[in-house]
Enzyme design. Sequence first.
Site, short mmCIF file in Angstrom:
data_model
loop_
_atom_site.label_atom_id
_atom_site.label_comp_id
_atom_site.label_asym_id
_atom_site.label_seq_id
_atom_site.Cartn_x
_atom_site.Cartn_y
_atom_site.Cartn_z
N HIS A 198 0.92 -0.99 -0.30
CA HIS A 198 -0.07 -0.07 0.05
C HIS A 198 0.52 1.09 -0.07
O HIS A 198 0.53 2.47 -0.70
CB HIS A 198 -0.71 -0.17 0.87
N GLU A 441 -11.49 -10.54 -3.68
CA GLU A 441 -10.26 -10.75 -3.65
C GLU A 441 -10.00 -11.60 -3.30
O GLU A 441 -8.94 -11.99 -2.78
CB GLU A 441 -9.63 -9.51 -3.03
N ASP A 465 -4.91 -8.37 -3.52
CA ASP A 465 -5.01 -9.46 -2.65
C ASP A 465 -5.24 -11.33 -3.16
O ASP A 465 -4.48 -11.71 -2.66
CB ASP A 465 -6.01 -8.93 -1.36
N CYS A 512 -9.90 -3.19 -10.13
CA CYS A 512 -9.70 -2.64 -9.29
C CYS A 512 -7.86 -2.49 -9.03
O CYS A 512 -7.53 -1.66 -8.37
CB CYS A 512 -10.53 -1.65 -8.50
C1 PEP Z 1 -6.80 -5.46 -3.90
O1 PEP Z 1 -6.59 -5.95 -2.90
O2 PEP Z 1 -6.39 -5.69 -5.53
C2 PEP Z 1 -7.46 -3.63 -3.98
C3 PEP Z 1 -7.55 -2.87 -4.81
O3 PEP Z 1 -7.55 -3.39 -2.69
P1 PEP Z 1 -6.21 -3.40 -2.15
O4 PEP Z 1 -5.05 -2.65 -2.16
O5 PEP Z 1 -6.55 -1.44 -1.54
O6 PEP Z 1 -6.15 -4.30 -0.80
MG MG Z 2 -7.08 -5.71 -1.03
#
Ligand code: PEP
Ligand code: MG
Length: 587
Positions: A198, A441, A465, A512
């Site tokens: 992140h 996910e 994820d 996403c």
């Molecule tokens: C993902 O897991 O692909 C996602 C978009 O959520 P995050 O990256 O915030 O876990």
């Molecule tokens: Mg995620």
Amino acid sequence: MESIQGEEKRFHGIAASPGIAHARVFLLAQKELTIPKYKISSDQKKGEIKRFEEALLETRKQIQGIRDEIKESLGEDEARIFDAHLLVLEDRALIDESIHEMEKTGENIETALWDVGNKYIAAFDQIDDEYLRERASDLRDVMRRLLSNLTGQKLHQLETLPDGVILVARDIAPSDSASIDKSNLKGIVTDAGSKTSHAVIVARSMNLPAVVGMGDFSERINHNDVVLIDGYEGSVILNPSEDTLFKYGKLKSERRDIEKRMIEHAKEASATLDGHPVKLMGNIEVPHEAQKAVELGADGIGLFRTEYLFMNVNSLPTEEQQFKAYKQVAEVMGDTVIIRTLDLGGDKVLSAADMPLIKESNPFLGYRAVRFCLEHEPLFRAQLRAILRASVHGDIRIMYPMISGVTELRRCNDLLDRCKEELQEEGVAFNEDIITGAMIEIPSAAIAADTLVKDCSFFSVGTNDLIQYLIAVDRLNDRVAHLYEPTHPAVIRMLDTIIRAAKNGKVDVSICGEVAGDPVMVPLLIGLGFNSLSMSSTLLPNVKYVVQNMELAEARDLAQMAISEKDGSKILENLLEFYTSRMAKLY
Ligand code: PEP
Ligand code: MG
């Protein structure tokens, strides 16, 4: 920049966010605080004890304040965790022993406290007992706060970075990267991490070059060393020579030129050469990023990571504060905004001071996202009510993260219904038909995606994820980052399964995760059937360019190739070849 000394040396890592930067290093020390060490005279001993007592009082006040806030937002049970911290402050063994140590050694109180506290921490850490290890962690937290009060040093250095530096650290927490003042920073290099950690996602949204997974790099360089980072290739060059600087100077201006030309097309429709529309949306972490998404031609916000509203704040955001944030994004965007409910946990832990998330040995498999929210109803309800209230100001939709199966999804929807009833009774306006969706996910949700279609209106695939769980590759662990393979045949099959379930169940589907913003992957995703992709806004122009320079039939051929190919690296090779052919015009 001053003349450069020392020999040029190259280091390699993972290209995490594109761009080139050349600047001095700001080395984020492993030890957050510098502990001053000096001799004191016997006359000064009384003064040292007084300073210590004042720091103990100040620390008590701070912890009590946090406890009160947590009690109000989460309840007494959660607040009780801070009682352990308050007890540490009353521990005569620690206090008396520190004073005794100061008197014995004739050194300042910080040194004495540091030595005594660490002796206890080491002793607790060695004992194989969960309870005592927790005590070590309490002691560490309290010592950190006490020492910051004693020395007057701020705990977060990242908010006060000197101008124009490249931040080098062992690791950076998402809350830290979100608090960085971007105007002072030129780039980021970390020993740990991968493309989907992140902290990196935040760097990408700030358009900062970043190289991660650098091993022990932070131990091999010094504060103020001069480095050049290449976020395209994933390399860091210490003491770059004149030749290297010249080469990269040229590369940088070429890339800038290409990026400018791609941005020129940002407002054009996003469709393939043969007219197949592909919706390209933006991912945002904080409300003000919505404006950039508009400027870069986003067709809405496909993912608003609301947990960042809960980071770097003195107290948790209220329903009213959240309502204003969601309304602001909807109004700026004037298009669809998908608000993801709180996805705390994993690497997005708030400091213990903000929220008492329990330390876990496998946080990504643990108490995270809806699992946490469903057990913290006041917190979850405040967010759902805020989203509902904002829903009259635009096309706002709700998305639940980390859904593992239909029961969880239904529990979220039930709570949403209860919030709707409450608002109705209060006479507050909201969109009664607000659209809800599930993030796909977790492999269980992907494999059984057909079981979810009756309880939501859209799926959004979180590949960051999904891939980590599917291939069992921790998305933060640089040692296994090379195994994180979006073109692995299992990933392709899983995406295909999700698409089929969505189409049969007549629910919308988009992606996403970070692969949606990878222009090399995009033709494959379109070929598999994804007509909607959401990514960091800075990646939109490049992805749009690729979409506008390919045909749907070519994408379908690529998808066919990927479904029948056994070797993930061959799939990637073919995708790279296709991508290069489309970009050739620009170079
Ligand atoms: C993902 O897991 O692909 C996602 C978009 O959520 P995050 O990256 O915030 O876990
Ligand atoms: Mg995620």
